[in-house]
Write an enzyme that holds these catalytic residues in place. Structure first.
Site, PDB file in Angstrom:
ATOM      1  N   LYS A 283      43.260  39.718  48.455  1.00 53.97           N
ATOM      2  CA  LYS A 283      42.669  38.424  48.123  1.00 53.97           C
ATOM      3  C   LYS A 283      43.636  37.562  47.295  1.00 53.97           C
ATOM      4  O   LYS A 283      44.663  38.060  46.791  1.00 53.97           O
ATOM      5  CB  LYS A 283      41.350  38.664  47.366  1.00 53.97           C
ATOM      6  CG  LYS A 283      40.251  39.300  48.227  1.00 53.97           C
ATOM      7  CD  LYS A 283      38.987  39.550  47.387  1.00 53.97           C
ATOM      8  CE  LYS A 283      37.829  40.073  48.228  1.00 53.97           C
ATOM      9  NZ  LYS A 283      36.618  40.320  47.384  1.00 53.97           N
TER      10      LYS A 283
ATOM     11  N   TYR B  31      32.160  35.750  55.318  1.00 49.41           N
ATOM     12  CA  TYR B  31      31.163  36.103  54.296  1.00 49.41           C
ATOM     13  C   TYR B  31      29.758  35.631  54.658  1.00 49.41           C
ATOM     14  O   TYR B  31      28.911  35.467  53.773  1.00 49.41           O
ATOM     15  CB  TYR B  31      31.598  35.537  52.942  1.00 49.41           C
ATOM     16  CG  TYR B  31      32.691  36.365  52.275  1.00 49.41           C
ATOM     17  CD1 TYR B  31      32.511  37.723  52.013  1.00 49.41           C
ATOM     18  CD2 TYR B  31      33.900  35.787  51.899  1.00 49.41           C
ATOM     19  CE1 TYR B  31      33.497  38.481  51.410  1.00 49.41           C
ATOM     20  CE2 TYR B  31      34.905  36.547  51.285  1.00 49.41           C
ATOM     21  CZ  TYR B  31      34.688  37.890  51.046  1.00 49.41           C
ATOM     22  OH  TYR B  31      35.665  38.646  50.435  1.00 49.41           O
TER      23      TYR B  31
ATOM     24  N   ASN C  25      38.117  40.525  42.334  1.00 49.28           N
ATOM     25  CA  ASN C  25      38.228  41.979  42.544  1.00 49.28           C
ATOM     26  C   ASN C  25      39.280  42.382  43.580  1.00 49.28           C
ATOM     27  O   ASN C  25      39.243  43.486  44.117  1.00 49.28           O
ATOM     28  CB  ASN C  25      36.853  42.589  42.839  1.00 49.28           C
ATOM     29  CG  ASN C  25      36.248  42.095  44.125  1.00 49.28           C
ATOM     30  OD1 ASN C  25      36.840  41.278  44.833  1.00 49.28           O
ATOM     31  ND2 ASN C  25      35.060  42.590  44.443  1.00 49.28           N
TER      32      ASN C  25
ATOM     33  N   HIS D 210      39.404  43.190  49.861  1.00 49.08           N
ATOM     34  CA  HIS D 210      38.231  43.369  50.723  1.00 49.08           C
ATOM     35  C   HIS D 210      38.497  44.507  51.693  1.00 49.08           C
ATOM     36  O   HIS D 210      39.605  44.648  52.201  1.00 49.08           O
ATOM     37  CB  HIS D 210      37.966  42.093  51.549  1.00 49.08           C
ATOM     38  CG  HIS D 210      37.004  42.308  52.686  1.00 49.08           C
ATOM     39  ND1 HIS D 210      35.640  42.267  52.522  1.00 49.08           N
ATOM     40  CD2 HIS D 210      37.215  42.619  54.001  1.00 49.08           C
ATOM     41  CE1 HIS D 210      35.053  42.527  53.690  1.00 49.08           C
ATOM     42  NE2 HIS D 210      35.987  42.743  54.608  1.00 49.08           N
TER      43      HIS D 210
ATOM     44  N   GLU E 203      35.363  41.788  62.132  1.00 51.82           N
ATOM     45  CA  GLU E 203      36.223  41.094  61.159  1.00 51.82           C
ATOM     46  C   GLU E 203      37.674  41.047  61.642  1.00 51.82           C
ATOM     47  O   GLU E 203      38.351  40.024  61.472  1.00 51.82           O
ATOM     48  CB  GLU E 203      36.121  41.800  59.798  1.00 51.82           C
ATOM     49  CG  GLU E 203      34.743  41.631  59.157  1.00 51.82           C
ATOM     50  CD  GLU E 203      34.580  42.427  57.869  1.00 51.82           C
ATOM     51  OE1 GLU E 203      35.518  43.142  57.457  1.00 51.82           O
ATOM     52  OE2 GLU E 203      33.481  42.333  57.265  1.00 51.82           O
TER      53      GLU E 203
HETATM   54  P1  IDP Z   1      32.515  44.433  48.668  1.00 48.34           P
HETATM   55  O1  IDP Z   1      33.685  43.478  48.657  1.00 48.34           O
HETATM   56  O2  IDP Z   1      32.749  45.571  47.706  1.00 48.34           O
HETATM   57  O3  IDP Z   1      32.130  44.885  50.038  1.00 48.34           O
HETATM   58  P2  IDP Z   1      30.137  42.735  48.706  1.00 48.34           P
HETATM   59  O4  IDP Z   1      28.839  43.087  48.114  1.00 48.34           O
HETATM   60  O5  IDP Z   1      30.248  42.749  50.202  1.00 48.34           O
HETATM   61  O6  IDP Z   1      31.271  43.647  48.048  1.00 48.34           O
HETATM   62  O7  IDP Z   1      30.524  41.282  48.176  1.00 48.34           O
HETATM   63  C1  IDP Z   1      31.581  40.558  48.765  1.00 48.34           C
HETATM   64  C2  IDP Z   1      32.392  39.928  47.678  1.00 48.34           C
HETATM   65  O8  IDP Z   1      31.617  38.927  47.038  1.00 48.34           O
HETATM   66  C3  IDP Z   1      32.826  40.852  46.555  1.00 48.34           C
HETATM   67  O9  IDP Z   1      33.979  41.603  46.858  1.00 48.34           O
HETATM   68  C4  IDP Z   1      33.079  39.861  45.435  1.00 48.34           C
HETATM   69  O10 IDP Z   1      34.348  39.219  45.615  1.00 48.34           O
HETATM   70  C5  IDP Z   1      31.979  38.843  45.679  1.00 48.34           C
HETATM   71  N1  IDP Z   1      30.786  39.110  44.874  1.00 48.34           N
HETATM   72  C6  IDP Z   1      29.827  40.029  45.104  1.00 48.34           C
HETATM   73  N2  IDP Z   1      28.877  39.990  44.160  1.00 48.34           N
HETATM   74  C7  IDP Z   1      29.253  39.007  43.311  1.00 48.34           C
HETATM   75  C8  IDP Z   1      28.676  38.472  42.109  1.00 48.34           C
HETATM   76  O11 IDP Z   1      27.626  38.886  41.634  1.00 48.34           O
HETATM   77  N3  IDP Z   1      29.371  37.459  41.512  1.00 48.34           N
HETATM   78  C9  IDP Z   1      30.540  36.958  42.019  1.00 48.34           C
HETATM   79  N4  IDP Z   1      31.104  37.437  43.127  1.00 48.34           N
HETATM   80  C10 IDP Z   1      30.480  38.443  43.770  1.00 48.34           C
HETATM   81 MG    MG Z   2      31.333  43.788  51.617  1.00 47.91          MG
END
Ligand code: IDP
Ligand code: MG
Length: 150
Positions: free
Chosen positions: A9, A49, A112, A115, A126
């Site tokens: 990212k 997304y 974070n 992905h 994807e």
């Molecule tokens: P993942 O990336 O671990 O699969 P997902 O639940 O699919 O997690 O969420 C996609 C992305 O959305 C996360 O990696 C993060 O960047 C963002 N995200 C998820 N939950 C939150 C939140 O509560 N606040 C801000 N960003 C979030």
């Molecule tokens: Mg995810």
């Protein structure tokens, strides 16, 4: 063999962590079958997304992912989906185990770093969203394959 889409990212690219992140997947044994740097446009970000469209963080998530270039990779391997996600670590970096990418290099959920696809089906979808078939080297043989895959 499974395939997963990995996105290094914008925060990871900006912080100079691209090589470190690629290295961890390579060392795990996953095979790179596609890789490129690109700036994601809004349409692709919203498609990728889409499952999170109704979530309160969706708008910020789209702005984050389009804010600077990313490196996308298609990786192949046995149990590639689960293997990549355990290497990445929990979604919230504060809960991610030390030794995972997020657990070693990140602090906040909205920054974070990486992905990874969450299912075999989504991995295929994807990868098709980010790569033309001509950009993938599916089925190339590594000399070490028989030492990684039984
Ligand atoms: P993942 O990336 O671990 O699969 P997902 O639940 O699919 O997690 O969420 C996609 C992305 O959305 C996360 O990696 C993060 O960047 C963002 N995200 C998820 N939950 C939150 C939140 O509560 N606040 C801000 N960003 C979030
Ligand atoms: Mg995810």
């Amino acid at each position: 063999m499974e395939r997963t889409l990995i996105i290094v990212k914008p925060d990871a690219v900006q912080r100079g962590l691209t090589g470190e992140i690629i290295k961890r997947f390579e060392q795990r044994g996953l095979k790179i079958i596609g890789i490129k740097l690109l700036q994601v446009d809004r349409e692709l970000a919203e498609t990728h997304y889409d499952v999170h469209r109704e979530r309160p963080f969706f708008a910020g998530l789209v702005e984050y992912i389009i804010s600077a270039p990313v490196v996308v990779m298609a990786l192949e391997g046995s149990d590639a989906i689960a293997a990549a996600r355990t290497t990445i670590g929990a979604t919230s970096p504060s809960l991610a185990a030390a030794g995972t990418i997020r657990g070693d290099y990140a602090l906040e959920i909205g920054r974070n770093l990486v992905h990874g696809s969450d299912s075999v089906e989504n991995g295929e979808i994807e990868i098709a969203n980010f790569f033309a078939e001509s950009e993938l080297c599916g089925g190339w043989a590594r000399a070490v394959d028989s030492w990684v895959f039984e």
